[in-house]
Design an enzyme around this catalytic site. Sequence first.
Site, PDB file in Angstrom:
ATOM      1  CB  THR A   1      -2.422   4.257   1.853  1.00 50.19           C
ATOM      2  OG1 THR A   1      -2.717   5.120   0.752  1.00 50.19           O
ATOM      3  CG2 THR A   1      -3.655   3.432   2.172  1.00 50.19           C
TER       4      THR A   1
ATOM      5  CB  ILE B   1      -0.982   0.026   1.197  1.00 51.77           C
ATOM      6  CG1 ILE B   1      -0.241  -0.113   2.533  1.00 51.77           C
ATOM      7  CG2 ILE B   1      -2.029  -1.061   1.048  1.00 51.77           C
ATOM      8  CD1 ILE B   1      -1.173  -0.081   3.732  1.00 51.77           C
ATOM      9  CG  ASP B   2      -0.133   4.297  -2.674  1.00 48.26           C
ATOM     10  OD1 ASP B   2       0.534   3.479  -3.327  1.00 48.26           O
ATOM     11  OD2 ASP B   2      -1.176   4.840  -3.087  1.00 48.26           O
ATOM     12  CE  LYS B   3       6.812   8.878   3.231  1.00 47.07           C
ATOM     13  NZ  LYS B   3       7.745   9.932   2.777  1.00 47.07           N
TER      14      LYS B   3
ATOM     15  NE  ARG C   1      -3.010   8.481  -3.900  1.00 48.46           N
ATOM     16  CZ  ARG C   1      -1.687   8.627  -3.860  1.00 48.46           C
ATOM     17  NH1 ARG C   1      -0.902   7.566  -3.684  1.00 48.46           N
ATOM     18  NH2 ARG C   1      -1.152   9.826  -3.997  1.00 48.46           N
TER      19      ARG C   1
END
Length: 303
Positions: free
Chosen positions: A140, A136-138, A236
Amino acid sequence: MNKWVFNVEESHVGLRADVFVAQLLTETTRSQIKKLFDAKQVHIEGEPIKASYAVRFDDELTVYSNDEAVKIDPVNLNLEIVYEDDDVAVVYKPQGMVVHPAVSYKEVTLVHGLKYQIQTLSDINGTLRPGIVHRIDKDTSGLLLVAKTNFAHESLVTQLQDKTVRRVYEAICLNPIVEDSGTISTPVGRDEINRLKMAVTNDGKLAVTHFKVLKRYKKHNYIECVLETGRTHQIRVHMQYIGHPVLGDPLYGNKPVYGTTGQFLHAKTLGFIHPRTGKYLEFSHESPEIFRQTLEKLENNEL
């Protein structure tokens, strides 16, 4: 000369090999990447490949370069391990933490903490991503699956490919949503202008997001999103595409960006079939405090 081994994950399938390598060697220029391919220093199964090769799921690319090696020492990050047994772990990743190191990213990551707290991790994804099945994104927050054995890793990857892993997110997004629920089904690929971004593109990979409005506010919505696929930045990109970007998103959100902690997106629920027992397991974790505080501001009409 250093040797780097990179495995292609679900979100990278179909990328050109030079684009894929550039995402991993992020401080390497395009001309340097080109030289690596021209010098036949990028291999699959011992054979050099062309820059235009479209990477496939679970391809193993070996890159020979003179970049400084990344040494991953265990670091006590006091990670919250929600579940753990001999094969798998479910770990909470805080907002602001990168999942794994890269050749050019030498700060502390989730992997450093995993190596401190978990004795054995699968090595299918190489030394930079031990145990990492998905990301998962930084900015998030939320739950991640971690494979402790290669047996478990292969099973979990298959489940991700078969779309049987349940991944539920919650988000705060902008602009009133008329529908109570809906499904966004579009191809998502690399943005042709800004290579740091993803976009809805004709030649992208199919991405499917199901959303439901949990509560409406004057200018915002509190929503739940269920992933059917797992493309990079999928929620997103999809929410921006339908006119409801995630609040605080520096890449896809409104300008000026709200807040300083990044997008208000949280991986709340994770469900999967245990690789060894065959039993379905599901775990949930509440959103970070800043997320809950922002919802409270919306309730009080302060935002």
